[in-house]
Design a protein around this motif. Structure first.
Motif, PDB file in Angstrom:
ATOM      1  N   SER A 259     -21.890  18.959   7.461  1.00 46.06           N
ATOM      2  CA  SER A 259     -21.140  19.458   8.610  1.00 46.06           C
ATOM      3  C   SER A 259     -20.379  18.318   9.283  1.00 46.06           C
ATOM      4  N   GLU A 260     -19.411  18.694  10.102  1.00 49.14           N
ATOM      5  CA  GLU A 260     -18.608  17.702  10.806  1.00 49.14           C
ATOM      6  C   GLU A 260     -18.974  17.656  12.275  1.00 49.14           C
ATOM      7  N   GLY A 261     -19.016  16.452  12.812  1.00 48.52           N
ATOM      8  CA  GLY A 261     -19.287  16.250  14.223  1.00 48.52           C
ATOM      9  C   GLY A 261     -18.073  15.650  14.917  1.00 48.52           C
ATOM     10  N   PRO A 262     -18.265  15.122  16.108  1.00 44.95           N
ATOM     11  CA  PRO A 262     -17.151  14.548  16.874  1.00 44.95           C
ATOM     12  C   PRO A 262     -16.471  13.360  16.182  1.00 44.95           C
ATOM     13  N   ARG A 263     -17.226  12.530  15.460  1.00 40.90           N
ATOM     14  CA  ARG A 263     -16.627  11.370  14.780  1.00 40.90           C
ATOM     15  C   ARG A 263     -15.724  11.834  13.627  1.00 40.90           C
ATOM     16  N   ALA A 264     -16.103  12.903  12.959  1.00 44.67           N
ATOM     17  CA  ALA A 264     -15.263  13.435  11.882  1.00 44.67           C
ATOM     18  C   ALA A 264     -13.955  13.966  12.454  1.00 44.67           C
TER      19      ALA A 264
ATOM     20  N   VAL B 141       0.832  -1.192   0.000  1.00 46.29           N
ATOM     21  CA  VAL B 141       0.000   0.000   0.000  1.00 46.29           C
ATOM     22  C   VAL B 141       0.873   1.252   0.000  1.00 46.29           C
ATOM     23  N   THR B 142       0.537   2.189  -0.888  1.00 47.59           N
ATOM     24  CA  THR B 142       1.275   3.448  -0.963  1.00 47.59           C
ATOM     25  C   THR B 142       0.396   4.656  -0.659  1.00 47.59           C
ATOM     26  N   HIS B 143      -0.908   4.424  -0.492  1.00 49.57           N
ATOM     27  CA  HIS B 143      -1.858   5.510  -0.262  1.00 49.57           C
ATOM     28  C   HIS B 143      -3.014   4.945   0.561  1.00 49.57           C
ATOM     29  N   VAL B 144      -3.560   5.751   1.465  1.00 47.91           N
ATOM     30  CA  VAL B 144      -4.691   5.321   2.289  1.00 47.91           C
ATOM     31  C   VAL B 144      -5.835   6.311   2.140  1.00 47.91           C
ATOM     32  N   VAL B 145      -7.045   5.787   2.015  1.00 46.85           N
ATOM     33  CA  VAL B 145      -8.260   6.588   1.974  1.00 46.85           C
ATOM     34  C   VAL B 145      -9.067   6.215   3.213  1.00 46.85           C
ATOM     35  N   LEU B 146      -9.292   7.201   4.059  1.00 50.27           N
ATOM     36  CA  LEU B 146     -10.022   6.991   5.309  1.00 50.27           C
ATOM     37  C   LEU B 146     -11.373   7.674   5.215  1.00 50.27           C
ATOM     38  N   GLY B 147     -12.423   6.923   5.518  1.00 54.09           N
ATOM     39  CA  GLY B 147     -13.769   7.485   5.471  1.00 54.09           C
ATOM     40  C   GLY B 147     -13.933   8.623   6.468  1.00 54.09           C
ATOM     41  N   LEU B 148     -14.531   9.714   5.998  1.00 54.00           N
ATOM     42  CA  LEU B 148     -14.816  10.873   6.843  1.00 54.00           C
ATOM     43  C   LEU B 148     -16.319  10.914   7.077  1.00 54.00           C
ATOM     44  N   PRO B 149     -16.750  10.647   8.321  1.00 52.63           N
ATOM     45  CA  PRO B 149     -18.191  10.582   8.604  1.00 52.63           C
ATOM     46  C   PRO B 149     -18.815  11.967   8.765  1.00 52.63           C
ATOM     47  N   LEU B 150     -19.267  12.521   7.664  1.00 53.47           N
ATOM     48  CA  LEU B 150     -19.928  13.819   7.686  1.00 53.47           C
ATOM     49  C   LEU B 150     -21.407  13.644   8.012  1.00 53.47           C
ATOM     50  N   ASN B 151     -22.001  14.680   8.593  1.00 58.32           N
ATOM     51  CA  ASN B 151     -23.443  14.682   8.792  1.00 58.32           C
ATOM     52  C   ASN B 151     -24.110  14.845   7.437  1.00 58.32           C
ATOM     53  N   MET B 152     -25.391  14.538   7.350  1.00 57.46           N
ATOM     54  CA  MET B 152     -26.088  14.602   6.066  1.00 57.46           C
ATOM     55  C   MET B 152     -26.070  16.004   5.462  1.00 57.46           C
ATOM     56  N   ASP B 153     -25.957  17.040   6.302  1.00 61.83           N
ATOM     57  CA  ASP B 153     -25.895  18.409   5.783  1.00 61.83           C
ATOM     58  C   ASP B 153     -24.471  18.828   5.418  1.00 61.83           C
TER      59      ASP B 153
END
Length: 151
Positions: free
Chosen positions: A66-71, A52-64
């Motif tokens: 915006s970012e919350g604590p998990r993001a 692996v040379t690159h990583v893509v990590l899921g960013l848990p955005l709210n439906m609108d």
């Protein structure tokens, strides 16, 4: 050179890896989270085994959007992972990836117990496949005019 996709949860991390051409994502494993050190070691092993040379990590955005604590937690984990593995870690919008993964497993008639085992890997696969599709270079060999003209 492959890309690894991650679905970061509080108890598990779903892991997917691209094929060598960067066309498709395959679910690889689910890491059971125990400690940051152990999590990073497990991901380093998968990264090394799959070149692996690159990583893509899921960013848990709210439906609108915006970012919350998990993001925020995902952003911190991305920074730590990048330092630990020595590779670029990119964040990718993961909205509805788990919903899509669940729907896919239900349509495939996967048992409830088996769904619990693989849901995070399948979500990671959706995250990575979305990134791969968005970053695929345009097909330079296809020209519609080449096929529309008569001989």
């Amino acid at each position: 050179m492959r890309t690894m996709g991650l679905d970061l949860g509080t108890k598990t991390i779903g892991v997917a890896v691209s094929d060598g051409l960067g066309l498709t994502a395959q679910g690889v494993t689910t890491v059971r989270r125990t400690s940051l050190k152990a999590d990073l070691a497990a991901l380093a092993t998968v990264a090394s085994e799959n070149e692996v040379t690159h990583v893509v990590l899921g960013l848990p955005l709210n439906m609108d959007g915006s970012e919350g604590p998990r993001a925020e937690a995902s952003r911190k984990f991305a920074d730590t992972l990048a330092q630990s593995l020595g590779v670029t870690v990119e964040l990718w919008d993961e909205r509805l990836s788990t919903v899509a993964a669940t729907r896919t497993l239900l349509e495939a008639d996967v048992s409830r117990a088996r769904r619990r085992e693989v849901i995070d890997q399948v979500a990671a696969q959706f995250i990575l496949q979305g990134w791969l599709d968005a970053h695929r270079p345009p097909d330079t060999d296809y020209h519609p005019d080449d096929y529309d003209s008569e001989p």
